[in-house]
Design a protein around this motif. Structure first.
Motif, PDB file in Angstrom:
ATOM      1  N   TYR A   9     -33.562   7.602  33.465  1.00 23.84           N
ATOM      2  CA  TYR A   9     -34.736   8.333  33.290  1.00 23.84           C
ATOM      3  C   TYR A   9     -34.654   9.549  32.695  1.00 23.84           C
ATOM      4  O   TYR A   9     -33.687  10.228  32.782  1.00 23.84           O
ATOM      5  CB  TYR A   9     -34.976   8.285  34.970  1.00 23.84           C
ATOM      6  CG  TYR A   9     -36.183   9.620  34.940  1.00 23.84           C
ATOM      7  CD1 TYR A   9     -37.526   9.403  34.851  1.00 23.84           C
ATOM      8  CD2 TYR A   9     -35.941  10.917  35.436  1.00 23.84           C
ATOM      9  CE1 TYR A   9     -38.462  10.255  35.185  1.00 23.84           C
ATOM     10  CE2 TYR A   9     -36.917  11.597  35.755  1.00 23.84           C
ATOM     11  CZ  TYR A   9     -38.356  11.542  35.560  1.00 23.84           C
ATOM     12  OH  TYR A   9     -39.121  12.165  35.831  1.00 23.84           O
ATOM     13  N   VAL A  10     -35.709   9.966  31.892  1.00 23.74           N
ATOM     14  CA  VAL A  10     -35.308  11.057  31.066  1.00 23.74           C
ATOM     15  C   VAL A  10     -36.500  11.844  31.476  1.00 23.74           C
ATOM     16  O   VAL A  10     -37.990  11.670  31.401  1.00 23.74           O
ATOM     17  CB  VAL A  10     -35.444  10.866  29.543  1.00 23.74           C
ATOM     18  CG1 VAL A  10     -35.481  12.242  28.872  1.00 23.74           C
ATOM     19  CG2 VAL A  10     -34.270   9.829  29.313  1.00 23.74           C
ATOM     20  N   GLN A  23     -41.923  12.020  30.560  1.00 18.72           N
ATOM     21  CA  GLN A  23     -41.103  11.459  31.271  1.00 18.72           C
ATOM     22  C   GLN A  23     -40.904  10.092  30.315  1.00 18.72           C
ATOM     23  O   GLN A  23     -41.594   9.508  29.587  1.00 18.72           O
ATOM     24  CB  GLN A  23     -41.721  10.908  32.328  1.00 18.72           C
ATOM     25  CG  GLN A  23     -41.771  12.056  33.572  1.00 18.72           C
ATOM     26  CD  GLN A  23     -42.613  11.623  34.746  1.00 18.72           C
ATOM     27  OE1 GLN A  23     -43.477  10.927  34.935  1.00 18.72           O
ATOM     28  NE2 GLN A  23     -42.001  11.766  35.808  1.00 18.72           N
ATOM     29  N   GLU A  24     -39.639   9.475  30.537  1.00 14.81           N
ATOM     30  CA  GLU A  24     -39.451   8.387  29.675  1.00 14.81           C
ATOM     31  C   GLU A  24     -38.551   7.544  30.686  1.00 14.81           C
ATOM     32  O   GLU A  24     -37.774   8.108  31.795  1.00 14.81           O
ATOM     33  CB  GLU A  24     -38.171   8.550  28.510  1.00 14.81           C
ATOM     34  CG  GLU A  24     -39.092   9.572  27.602  1.00 14.81           C
ATOM     35  CD  GLU A  24     -38.112   9.769  26.348  1.00 14.81           C
ATOM     36  OE1 GLU A  24     -37.142   9.017  25.961  1.00 14.81           O
ATOM     37  OE2 GLU A  24     -38.117  10.857  25.856  1.00 14.81           O
ATOM     38  N   LEU A  25     -38.755   6.325  30.744  1.00 12.74           N
ATOM     39  CA  LEU A  25     -38.120   5.307  31.719  1.00 12.74           C
ATOM     40  C   LEU A  25     -37.800   3.951  31.010  1.00 12.74           C
ATOM     41  O   LEU A  25     -38.513   3.541  30.423  1.00 12.74           O
ATOM     42  CB  LEU A  25     -38.996   4.984  32.978  1.00 12.74           C
ATOM     43  CG  LEU A  25     -38.511   4.075  33.850  1.00 12.74           C
ATOM     44  CD1 LEU A  25     -37.152   4.464  34.737  1.00 12.74           C
ATOM     45  CD2 LEU A  25     -39.434   3.519  34.806  1.00 12.74           C
ATOM     46  N   TYR A  26     -36.343   3.740  31.115  1.00 12.92           N
ATOM     47  CA  TYR A  26     -36.146   2.524  30.328  1.00 12.92           C
ATOM     48  C   TYR A  26     -35.201   1.716  31.347  1.00 12.92           C
ATOM     49  O   TYR A  26     -34.470   2.166  31.874  1.00 12.92           O
ATOM     50  CB  TYR A  26     -34.905   3.017  29.005  1.00 12.92           C
ATOM     51  CG  TYR A  26     -35.682   3.820  28.156  1.00 12.92           C
ATOM     52  CD1 TYR A  26     -36.451   3.412  27.113  1.00 12.92           C
ATOM     53  CD2 TYR A  26     -35.391   5.235  28.323  1.00 12.92           C
ATOM     54  CE1 TYR A  26     -37.047   4.338  26.046  1.00 12.92           C
ATOM     55  CE2 TYR A  26     -36.149   6.132  27.422  1.00 12.92           C
ATOM     56  CZ  TYR A  26     -36.948   5.592  26.478  1.00 12.92           C
ATOM     57  OH  TYR A  26     -37.458   6.405  25.470  1.00 12.92           O
ATOM     58  N   ASP A  27     -35.422   0.468  30.929  1.00 13.21           N
ATOM     59  CA  ASP A  27     -34.789  -0.539  31.842  1.00 13.21           C
ATOM     60  C   ASP A  27     -33.523  -1.103  30.891  1.00 13.21           C
ATOM     61  O   ASP A  27     -33.453  -1.828  30.084  1.00 13.21           O
ATOM     62  CB  ASP A  27     -35.733  -1.894  31.895  1.00 13.21           C
ATOM     63  CG  ASP A  27     -35.079  -2.841  32.748  1.00 13.21           C
ATOM     64  OD1 ASP A  27     -33.905  -3.056  33.177  1.00 13.21           O
ATOM     65  OD2 ASP A  27     -35.994  -3.843  33.332  1.00 13.21           O
ATOM     66  N   ASN A  37     -40.362   2.766  26.287  1.00 11.74           N
ATOM     67  CA  ASN A  37     -40.711   3.536  27.396  1.00 11.74           C
ATOM     68  C   ASN A  37     -41.662   2.861  28.219  1.00 11.74           C
ATOM     69  O   ASN A  37     -42.680   2.831  28.198  1.00 11.74           O
ATOM     70  CB  ASN A  37     -41.052   4.815  26.784  1.00 11.74           C
ATOM     71  CG  ASN A  37     -41.389   6.032  27.859  1.00 11.74           C
ATOM     72  OD1 ASN A  37     -40.971   5.677  28.806  1.00 11.74           O
ATOM     73  ND2 ASN A  37     -41.707   7.077  27.557  1.00 11.74           N
ATOM     74  N   LEU A  38     -41.218   2.859  29.722  1.00 10.92           N
ATOM     75  CA  LEU A  38     -41.839   2.073  30.729  1.00 10.92           C
ATOM     76  C   LEU A  38     -42.541   3.278  31.685  1.00 10.92           C
ATOM     77  O   LEU A  38     -43.257   2.803  32.713  1.00 10.92           O
ATOM     78  CB  LEU A  38     -41.115   1.252  31.559  1.00 10.92           C
ATOM     79  CG  LEU A  38     -40.376   0.370  30.766  1.00 10.92           C
ATOM     80  CD1 LEU A  38     -39.248  -0.560  31.562  1.00 10.92           C
ATOM     81  CD2 LEU A  38     -41.405  -0.932  30.261  1.00 10.92           C
ATOM     82  N   ALA A  39     -42.485   4.370  31.418  1.00 13.70           N
ATOM     83  CA  ALA A  39     -42.969   5.508  32.271  1.00 13.70           C
ATOM     84  C   ALA A  39     -44.527   5.541  32.507  1.00 13.70           C
ATOM     85  O   ALA A  39     -44.828   5.959  33.703  1.00 13.70           O
ATOM     86  CB  ALA A  39     -42.604   6.785  31.691  1.00 13.70           C
ATOM     87  N   GLY A  40     -45.189   4.781  31.640  1.00 15.29           N
ATOM     88  CA  GLY A  40     -46.711   4.782  31.632  1.00 15.29           C
ATOM     89  C   GLY A  40     -46.976   3.584  32.289  1.00 15.29           C
ATOM     90  O   GLY A  40     -48.211   3.350  32.684  1.00 15.29           O
ATOM     91  N   GLU A  41     -45.933   2.558  32.691  1.00 10.54           N
ATOM     92  CA  GLU A  41     -46.427   1.217  33.248  1.00 10.54           C
ATOM     93  C   GLU A  41     -46.718   1.383  34.724  1.00 10.54           C
ATOM     94  O   GLU A  41     -45.552   1.808  35.539  1.00 10.54           O
ATOM     95  CB  GLU A  41     -45.397   0.405  33.107  1.00 10.54           C
ATOM     96  CG  GLU A  41     -45.176   0.286  31.589  1.00 10.54           C
ATOM     97  CD  GLU A  41     -46.263  -0.570  30.746  1.00 10.54           C
ATOM     98  OE1 GLU A  41     -47.087  -1.529  31.189  1.00 10.54           O
ATOM     99  OE2 GLU A  41     -46.545  -0.248  29.492  1.00 10.54           O
TER     100      GLU A  41
END
Length: 69
Positions: A9-10, A23-27, A37-41
């Motif tokens: 998470y960034v 925001q950024e979210l990576y699996d 980037n999964l932050a908007g999912e």
């Protein structure tokens, strides 16, 4: 940046206020190259919210942004 066994998470904050601007979210398990980037999912809202809450607590504890809620 926060990392768990699965997620990275960034969070980007405005220096003057501490408000989150991005925001950024990576699996890490399914996308080790961090290409999506999964932050908007919607499907990933729970881990995003949990990591954002942890990050906010760390930011508050740092004392850098006294007015941060």
């Amino acid at each position: 940046t926060l990392r768990t066994a699965r997620w990275r998470y960034v969070e980007w904050r405005e220096l003057s206020s501490g408000n989150v601007t991005a925001q950024e979210l990576y699996d890490q398990l399914n996308d080790p190259a961090e290409s999506l980037n999964l932050a908007g999912e919607v499907a990933h809202a729970q881990p995003l919210a949990e990591l954002a809450a942890q990050s906010a607590e760390i930011a508050r504890a740092s004392g850098r942004w006294p007015g941060l809620r």
